[in-house]
Scaffold this motif. Sequence first.
Motif, PDB file in Angstrom:
ATOM      1  N   SER A 154      -1.840  -2.612   2.404  1.00 32.64           N
ATOM      2  CA  SER A 154      -1.106  -2.548   3.502  1.00 32.64           C
ATOM      3  C   SER A 154       0.308  -2.034   3.524  1.00 32.64           C
ATOM      4  CB  SER A 154      -1.128  -3.890   4.293  1.00 32.64           C
ATOM      5  OG  SER A 154      -0.406  -4.645   3.472  1.00 32.64           O
ATOM      6  N   ASN A 155       0.876  -1.468   2.474  1.00 30.27           N
ATOM      7  CA  ASN A 155       2.366  -1.033   2.543  1.00 30.27           C
ATOM      8  C   ASN A 155       2.585   0.424   2.158  1.00 30.27           C
ATOM      9  OD1 ASN A 155       1.204  -0.774   0.003  1.00 30.27           O
ATOM     10  ND2 ASN A 155       2.938  -1.807  -1.168  1.00 30.27           N
ATOM     11  N   GLN A 156       1.328   1.047   2.617  1.00 31.27           N
ATOM     12  CA  GLN A 156       1.391   2.699   2.575  1.00 31.27           C
ATOM     13  C   GLN A 156       1.480   3.159   4.186  1.00 31.27           C
ATOM     14  OE1 GLN A 156      -0.957   4.875   0.131  1.00 31.27           O
ATOM     15  NE2 GLN A 156      -0.722   3.663  -1.474  1.00 31.27           N
ATOM     16  N   ASN A 157       2.677   3.404   4.451  1.00 32.05           N
ATOM     17  CA  ASN A 157       2.774   3.849   5.678  1.00 32.05           C
ATOM     18  C   ASN A 157       2.893   5.481   6.016  1.00 32.05           C
ATOM     19  OD1 ASN A 157       3.045   1.188   6.973  1.00 32.05           O
ATOM     20  ND2 ASN A 157       5.037   0.959   6.230  1.00 32.05           N
ATOM     21  N   SER A 158       2.982   6.098   5.094  1.00 31.62           N
ATOM     22  CA  SER A 158       3.397   7.612   5.065  1.00 31.62           C
ATOM     23  C   SER A 158       2.333   8.257   4.188  1.00 31.62           C
ATOM     24  CB  SER A 158       4.656   7.985   4.863  1.00 31.62           C
ATOM     25  OG  SER A 158       4.807   7.915   3.248  1.00 31.62           O
ATOM     26  N   ARG A 159       1.613   7.605   3.614  1.00 34.49           N
ATOM     27  CA  ARG A 159       0.090   7.978   2.763  1.00 34.49           C
ATOM     28  C   ARG A 159      -0.982   7.601   3.123  1.00 34.49           C
ATOM     29  NH1 ARG A 159       2.574   8.586  -3.388  1.00 34.49           N
ATOM     30  NH2 ARG A 159       4.581   9.605  -2.812  1.00 34.49           N
ATOM     31  N   TRP A 160      -2.016   8.385   3.048  1.00 35.38           N
ATOM     32  CA  TRP A 160      -3.401   7.567   3.062  1.00 35.38           C
ATOM     33  C   TRP A 160      -3.832   7.098   1.967  1.00 35.38           C
ATOM     34  CZ3 TRP A 160      -4.335   7.184   7.860  1.00 35.38           C
ATOM     35  CH2 TRP A 160      -4.022   8.154   8.820  1.00 35.38           C
ATOM     36  N   SER A 193      -0.921   9.011  15.524  1.00 39.08           N
ATOM     37  CA  SER A 193      -0.143   7.618  15.171  1.00 39.08           C
ATOM     38  C   SER A 193       1.410   7.783  15.232  1.00 39.08           C
ATOM     39  CB  SER A 193      -0.409   7.347  13.608  1.00 39.08           C
ATOM     40  OG  SER A 193       0.217   6.177  13.285  1.00 39.08           O
ATOM     41  N   LYS A 221      -5.019   1.460   6.896  1.00 41.00           N
ATOM     42  CA  LYS A 221      -5.019   2.402   7.803  1.00 41.00           C
ATOM     43  C   LYS A 221      -6.584   3.321   7.845  1.00 41.00           C
ATOM     44  CE  LYS A 221      -0.363   2.309   8.848  1.00 41.00           C
ATOM     45  NZ  LYS A 221      -0.201   1.206   7.587  1.00 41.00           N
ATOM     46  N   SER A 240      -4.480   3.275   1.880  1.00 36.39           N
ATOM     47  CA  SER A 240      -4.111   2.670   2.791  1.00 36.39           C
ATOM     48  C   SER A 240      -5.148   1.883   3.557  1.00 36.39           C
ATOM     49  CB  SER A 240      -3.336   3.637   3.667  1.00 36.39           C
ATOM     50  OG  SER A 240      -2.980   3.193   4.879  1.00 36.39           O
ATOM     51  N   ASP A 284      -6.734  -2.189  17.468  1.00 36.06           N
ATOM     52  CA  ASP A 284      -5.219  -2.229  17.218  1.00 36.06           C
ATOM     53  C   ASP A 284      -4.642  -3.414  17.531  1.00 36.06           C
ATOM     54  OD1 ASP A 284      -5.273   0.350  15.851  1.00 36.06           O
ATOM     55  OD2 ASP A 284      -5.344   1.470  17.888  1.00 36.06           O
TER      56      ASP A 284
END
Length: 190
Positions: free
Chosen positions: A105-111, A179, A126, A124, A34
């Motif tokens: 890289s722009n999916q902050n609330s979905r996988w 997270s 992530k 994502s 991270d």
Amino acid sequence: MPSPSVPAVTRGGLPIEVRRSARRKRTVNAVFRDGVAVVSIPAHFTRAQEADWVQRMVDRLETRAAAAPAPDPERAETELLRHAAELSDQYLGGAAKPVSVRWVSNQNSRWGSATPARGTIRLSDKLIGMPPWVVDYVLLHELAHLIEASHSPRFWRLLESYPQTETAKAFLSGAAYASARGLKGEMTED
């Protein structure tokens, strides 16, 4: 003579975190996690040993990172699309036929997300580094959306053949929980 000190950042500007462990007797470990260089050392190390080992391990990390080939986005997308086709064949009878699958890289609330009308899937970034069976579940979930757009009973029936569905959902719930609370990294023995 002043005692040696541990640098606060790597040559590349990433912060360095030193973790001392009473359970660790002789081994030293270092990873990039991270955006932080995490160096784990035995608790009994002197400040001089700490400074020496942290410098050595950070140098190794940076050398390894510099030697690693740059990721090829086109190859990654080709591999994802191939893997998606294999998962569709194995678990969905080949019914889902994506046109493209890519990391974003722009999916902050979905996988992941899917656009059934276009046959596109986005995962994502992530998910990178999570266990393969978790990534496979997310990919299968999005493949199922190419067949059934909503989360209807039919949708969930499509995922019943994947043996890791419930475990992966639990894993992702835990990852989302951690997270949302700013927890990072893995559990350690400290």
